[in-house]
Write a protein that holds these residues in place. Sequence first.
Motif, mmCIF file in Angstrom:
data_model
loop_
_atom_site.group_PDB
_atom_site.id
_atom_site.type_symbol
_atom_site.label_atom_id
_atom_site.label_comp_id
_atom_site.label_asym_id
_atom_site.label_seq_id
_atom_site.Cartn_x
_atom_site.Cartn_y
_atom_site.Cartn_z
ATOM 1 N N VAL A 7 0.842 -1.201 0.000
ATOM 2 C CA VAL A 7 0.000 0.000 0.000
ATOM 3 C C VAL A 7 0.874 1.247 0.000
ATOM 4 O O VAL A 7 1.826 1.331 0.789
ATOM 5 C CB VAL A 7 -0.942 0.034 1.234
ATOM 6 C CG1 VAL A 7 -1.686 1.363 1.316
ATOM 7 C CG2 VAL A 7 -1.929 -1.120 1.203
ATOM 8 N N ILE A 8 0.558 2.190 -0.857
ATOM 9 C CA ILE A 8 1.134 3.532 -0.791
ATOM 10 C C ILE A 8 -0.017 4.514 -0.642
ATOM 11 O O ILE A 8 -1.005 4.455 -1.392
ATOM 12 C CB ILE A 8 1.962 3.890 -2.038
ATOM 13 C CG1 ILE A 8 3.197 2.989 -2.144
ATOM 14 C CG2 ILE A 8 2.395 5.359 -1.995
ATOM 15 C CD1 ILE A 8 4.036 3.241 -3.381
ATOM 16 N N VAL A 9 0.106 5.407 0.317
ATOM 17 C CA VAL A 9 -0.931 6.418 0.568
ATOM 18 C C VAL A 9 -0.387 7.775 0.148
ATOM 19 O O VAL A 9 0.700 8.180 0.580
ATOM 20 C CB VAL A 9 -1.331 6.447 2.057
ATOM 21 C CG1 VAL A 9 -2.467 7.449 2.270
ATOM 22 C CG2 VAL A 9 -1.761 5.061 2.531
ATOM 23 N N LEU A 10 -1.127 8.477 -0.692
ATOM 24 C CA LEU A 10 -0.733 9.810 -1.146
ATOM 25 C C LEU A 10 -1.428 10.855 -0.281
ATOM 26 O O LEU A 10 -2.611 11.121 -0.429
ATOM 27 C CB LEU A 10 -1.107 9.995 -2.617
ATOM 28 C CG LEU A 10 -0.798 11.359 -3.252
ATOM 29 C CD1 LEU A 10 0.676 11.709 -3.109
ATOM 30 C CD2 LEU A 10 -1.236 11.386 -4.708
ATOM 31 N N GLY A 11 -0.684 11.437 0.664
ATOM 32 C CA GLY A 11 -1.244 12.426 1.582
ATOM 33 C C GLY A 11 -1.259 11.897 3.004
ATOM 34 O O GLY A 11 -1.691 10.761 3.248
ATOM 35 N N SER A 12 -0.783 12.716 3.966
ATOM 36 C CA SER A 12 -0.663 12.225 5.344
ATOM 37 C C SER A 12 -1.573 12.965 6.320
ATOM 38 O O SER A 12 -1.247 13.105 7.486
ATOM 39 C CB SER A 12 0.793 12.364 5.824
ATOM 40 O OG SER A 12 1.121 13.727 6.072
ATOM 41 N N PRO A 14 -5.464 13.368 8.248
ATOM 42 C CA PRO A 14 -6.146 12.416 9.132
ATOM 43 C C PRO A 14 -6.754 11.223 8.411
ATOM 44 O O PRO A 14 -7.049 10.214 9.041
ATOM 45 C CB PRO A 14 -7.224 13.268 9.815
ATOM 46 C CG PRO A 14 -7.406 14.443 8.921
ATOM 47 C CD PRO A 14 -6.072 14.703 8.296
ATOM 48 N N GLY A 15 -6.948 11.336 7.103
ATOM 49 C CA GLY A 15 -7.360 10.172 6.331
ATOM 50 C C GLY A 15 -6.164 9.324 5.966
ATOM 51 O O GLY A 15 -6.129 8.114 6.199
ATOM 52 N N GLY A 16 -5.133 9.968 5.418
ATOM 53 C CA GLY A 16 -3.971 9.249 4.927
ATOM 54 C C GLY A 16 -3.158 8.544 5.987
ATOM 55 O O GLY A 16 -2.844 7.356 5.859
ATOM 56 N N TYR A 17 -2.807 9.249 7.064
ATOM 57 C CA TYR A 17 -1.936 8.598 8.052
ATOM 58 C C TYR A 17 -2.672 7.503 8.815
ATOM 59 O O TYR A 17 -2.075 6.487 9.183
ATOM 60 C CB TYR A 17 -1.272 9.616 8.977
ATOM 61 C CG TYR A 17 -2.014 10.064 10.203
ATOM 62 C CD1 TYR A 17 -2.111 9.257 11.332
ATOM 63 C CD2 TYR A 17 -2.594 11.327 10.260
ATOM 64 C CE1 TYR A 17 -2.779 9.682 12.475
ATOM 65 C CE2 TYR A 17 -3.253 11.765 11.399
ATOM 66 C CZ TYR A 17 -3.353 10.934 12.499
ATOM 67 O OH TYR A 17 -4.019 11.359 13.621
ATOM 68 N N ILE A 142 -5.450 7.528 -2.573
ATOM 69 C CA ILE A 142 -5.306 8.975 -2.748
ATOM 70 C C ILE A 142 -6.037 9.672 -1.596
ATOM 71 O O ILE A 142 -7.241 9.487 -1.408
ATOM 72 C CB ILE A 142 -5.870 9.430 -4.097
ATOM 73 C CG1 ILE A 142 -5.141 8.722 -5.243
ATOM 74 C CG2 ILE A 142 -5.775 10.946 -4.258
ATOM 75 C CD1 ILE A 142 -5.817 8.877 -6.589
ATOM 76 N N ALA A 143 -5.285 10.469 -0.834
ATOM 77 C CA ALA A 143 -5.851 11.184 0.323
ATOM 78 C C ALA A 143 -5.264 12.592 0.351
ATOM 79 O O ALA A 143 -4.638 13.004 1.317
ATOM 80 C CB ALA A 143 -5.537 10.429 1.616
ATOM 81 N N LEU A 318 -14.588 16.427 6.718
ATOM 82 C CA LEU A 318 -14.310 16.428 8.149
ATOM 83 C C LEU A 318 -13.192 15.437 8.435
ATOM 84 O O LEU A 318 -13.132 14.361 7.828
ATOM 85 C CB LEU A 318 -15.561 16.032 8.950
ATOM 86 C CG LEU A 318 -16.773 16.957 8.817
ATOM 87 C CD1 LEU A 318 -18.012 16.297 9.416
ATOM 88 C CD2 LEU A 318 -16.499 18.294 9.491
ATOM 89 N N ALA A 319 -12.339 15.771 9.393
ATOM 90 C CA ALA A 319 -11.198 14.914 9.707
ATOM 91 C C ALA A 319 -11.639 13.521 10.129
ATOM 92 O O ALA A 319 -11.066 12.517 9.679
ATOM 93 C CB ALA A 319 -10.359 15.562 10.807
ATOM 94 N N HIS A 320 -12.648 13.450 10.993
ATOM 95 C CA HIS A 320 -13.059 12.135 11.483
ATOM 96 C C HIS A 320 -13.723 11.296 10.390
ATOM 97 O O HIS A 320 -13.675 10.070 10.442
ATOM 98 C CB HIS A 320 -13.967 12.252 12.716
ATOM 99 C CG HIS A 320 -15.043 13.281 12.625
ATOM 100 N ND1 HIS A 320 -14.804 14.613 12.797
ATOM 101 C CD2 HIS A 320 -16.377 13.166 12.418
ATOM 102 C CE1 HIS A 320 -15.939 15.287 12.694
ATOM 103 N NE2 HIS A 320 -16.906 14.428 12.452
ATOM 104 N N VAL A 321 -14.314 11.947 9.406
ATOM 105 C CA VAL A 321 -14.853 11.208 8.260
ATOM 106 C C VAL A 321 -13.703 10.599 7.456
ATOM 107 O O VAL A 321 -13.742 9.428 7.078
ATOM 108 C CB VAL A 321 -15.717 12.132 7.375
ATOM 109 C CG1 VAL A 321 -16.080 11.439 6.061
ATOM 110 C CG2 VAL A 321 -16.986 12.533 8.112
ATOM 111 N N ALA A 322 -12.683 11.393 7.180
ATOM 112 C CA ALA A 322 -11.524 10.904 6.425
ATOM 113 C C ALA A 322 -10.873 9.718 7.125
ATOM 114 O O ALA A 322 -10.507 8.720 6.484
ATOM 115 C CB ALA A 322 -10.519 12.035 6.233
ATOM 116 N N SER A 323 -10.721 9.813 8.448
ATOM 117 C CA SER A 323 -10.101 8.719 9.203
ATOM 118 C C SER A 323 -10.930 7.447 9.103
ATOM 119 O O SER A 323 -10.391 6.353 8.861
ATOM 120 C CB SER A 323 -9.938 9.118 10.673
ATOM 121 O OG SER A 323 -9.066 10.208 10.820
#
Length: 466
Positions: A7-12, A14-17, A142-143, A318-323
């Motif tokens: 897995v590679i996540v683009l963007g760190s 609250p969703g990405g990390y 992608i985040a 929203l941050a918690h939605v992304a997470s």
Amino acid sequence: MASQYDVIVLGSGPGGYVAAIRASQLGMKTAIVERESLGGICLNWGCIPTKALLKSAQVFEYIKHAENYGITINGEAKPDFGAVIKRSRGVADSMSKGVTFLMKKNKIDVLFGNGKVKPGKKIDVTDKDGKTAEYEAKHIIIATGGRARALPAVPIDGEKVIEYRKAMSLAKQPESMLVIGSGAIGVEFAYVYASMGTKVTIVEFMPRIVPVEDEEISKELAKNYKKLGVDIYTSSEVTKVDTSGKLSKVFVKTPDGEKTFDVEVVLSAAGVVANIENIGLEETGIKTERGKITTDDFYRTNVDGYYAIGDCTKGQALAHVASAEGIICVEKIAGLDHVEPMNYNNIPGCTYCTPEIASVGYTEAAAKEAGYDILVGKFPLSASGKAKAAGAPEGFVKVIFDKKYGEWLGAHFIGYNVTEIIAEVVAARRLETTGHEILKAVHPHPTISESIKDATEAAYGEAIHL
């Protein structure tokens, strides 16, 4: 570092990390790409530093009204704006370092640079020196988050017309500010600056401020802001900003005709747009719609092996939605059983101005439009022992139930510390708890949370403290 990953996540942000950590927990070799600071906008320029600013403003408000609490202060209290900003940046920096620790703890490779997805499940990362390296992964998430929306009539110059990022790092406190937009960003900054002495004006295009909230919430916040000295113009639009003079001249179309305002700073807080440009979507064939990446219920794009979560997709920004989206996405990738799609009608929204706002589910108007026969209960915090003792009797707790089955349709709070109690409603709604069960759930006294039970009693005609 390796060039191949699961897995590679683009963007760190609250969703990405969060997605990266969950992927590592599930045994996947993971990397994360970040062009600036770990934690993204939320930790560095959004959720966290704004709360630090708000806390400083609240402390100043307490000091100004210390006599109300039986405390005498000799001399005039004054905000040190530079120190307030410095504290906010310090809080943000410490949180970003915390994410750095989490990356090391979970053995996640951090690839600093600008990422661009490519066909064949590949991604290029260009570092600050212009050197580009290619990486491969079985799954690319992608985040990339979002940024402040720029209005065509109000170009942001970073000096006289600013966005939220600049608003939390100004060199000096402005004497006057006009805020365009009264969503969470707009009203939070309006409170910070107004409470510290800046003359603040809010211009909102919709008929009421915080327009996504229940109508009674909007009225209550407007009443409190007017007491604070904030001027509010609803059903109004900024048509032009002239920045040629020492002060900016702002032209506003209102229901009573055009008005002009001379202000030191204009804050554009008219929402966010997704960061989807120049990240390789077109070359990879990933579809977008209305400025967002399109996905299915488990955040898969139309191209196999590519996913998208957070503000760059259609869900609430929203941050918690992304997470939560990141966790669902990764758990589906891992093939875990019983991974469920997100229920976007059970997402809590919180605004951290004073008084705070918290809500979830249907507004009263939306519940009626959906055809429900409803029970509505309200409990004023002026009747709450905890709120009165805290010197914060403003606001109320409002609950909405389906009359026939007792389903908890929605809840809308405004007042002291209400962002800390909305989770009870979210959990109860997920568990399909009825109003009757809330009536029998013993709430601790004295707390703000017991106002939820008090409001429920009011809905069922069993109010004790009203």
